[in-house]
Design a protein around this motif. Sequence first.
Motif, PDB file in Angstrom:
ATOM      1  N   ARG A  49      -3.581  -1.623  -0.008  1.00 56.78           N
ATOM      2  CA  ARG A  49      -4.778  -0.877  -0.425  1.00 56.78           C
ATOM      3  C   ARG A  49      -5.489  -0.267   0.776  1.00 56.78           C
ATOM      4  O   ARG A  49      -5.853   0.900   0.772  1.00 56.78           O
ATOM      5  N   GLN A  50      -5.718  -1.112   1.791  1.00 54.22           N
ATOM      6  CA  GLN A  50      -6.547  -0.688   2.907  1.00 54.22           C
ATOM      7  C   GLN A  50      -5.825   0.262   3.855  1.00 54.22           C
ATOM      8  O   GLN A  50      -6.443   1.146   4.451  1.00 54.22           O
ATOM      9  N   ALA A  51      -4.513   0.090   4.008  1.00 46.11           N
ATOM     10  CA  ALA A  51      -3.777   0.918   4.965  1.00 46.11           C
ATOM     11  C   ALA A  51      -3.800   2.392   4.588  1.00 46.11           C
ATOM     12  O   ALA A  51      -3.733   3.264   5.461  1.00 46.11           O
ATOM     13  N   VAL A  52      -3.897   2.680   3.293  1.00 42.23           N
ATOM     14  CA  VAL A  52      -3.940   4.076   2.859  1.00 42.23           C
ATOM     15  C   VAL A  52      -5.160   4.778   3.432  1.00 42.23           C
ATOM     16  O   VAL A  52      -5.127   5.969   3.758  1.00 42.23           O
ATOM     17  N   GLN A  53      -6.269   4.027   3.602  1.00 43.24           N
ATOM     18  CA  GLN A  53      -7.506   4.592   4.129  1.00 43.24           C
ATOM     19  C   GLN A  53      -7.670   4.427   5.638  1.00 43.24           C
ATOM     20  O   GLN A  53      -8.553   5.033   6.231  1.00 43.24           O
ATOM     21  N   ALA A  54      -6.864   3.578   6.269  1.00 41.57           N
ATOM     22  CA  ALA A  54      -7.068   3.238   7.676  1.00 41.57           C
ATOM     23  C   ALA A  54      -6.822   4.430   8.587  1.00 41.57           C
ATOM     24  O   ALA A  54      -5.941   5.247   8.346  1.00 41.57           O
TER      25      ALA A  54
END
Length: 224
Positions: free
Chosen positions: A126-131
């Motif tokens: 989830r978070q890596a897409v926004q990182a």
Amino acid sequence: MLPVLRTFLLGITITSMLVSTAMAREPTAPRPFAASYRLEVDGWPNARINHRLSRHGPHWQSDMNAAISMARGNESSRFRINDDGIRATAYHSGYSLLGIGDKYRLGHDDLADLPDRQAALFDLSRQAVQALCNTDQSPCELRYQDHKGREEVLRYRIVERGELTLPAGEFDAVTVEAWDPEHPERQLVFSFHPELPGLLLAFDYRRDGKRKSRLTLTELTLPE
């Protein structure tokens, strides 16, 4: 083959505790799915990995299992998605080679501070897409618990955003490279789907620059 199962089921899942990540937008809402993968390891027969993300009331559950003629492995996690991130509540895993193996379990109290591997894999996707961490000088740092409840640390960076062609079809992908700061020669390369949190599209395990194993998505089912 047991080390191979551990490389996948124990070695690739990592944390939800993003210490230094800049976010561009809110994480994508999860959807249930059922996926199958082909695991290729030099010197061993190919193995089939099954992965399912399902919803149970306020909880989500991630299950993975693998089996060939002489080895088996499974790992499962139950967690909640809160406003401040993932809250893991239960974890269990088991592995066997020629009938000899062990089982592991982490309960609610054990998971109070850090998530287990499966919950962490979901949240990382989830978070890596926004990182926005994309250099060796400014990687994101990740913390999680292994199957025995021991704290582990990895660092990761985004290396590519684009399309992947796999046996299951063509997909948009975000590719992440992760490594243990104490063992930088060991690299974990994940490709995630930007719209399906928790789904792995592909995974490579590399050591000293050489690929030791590869995982590729072969089937994907999205319940109506």
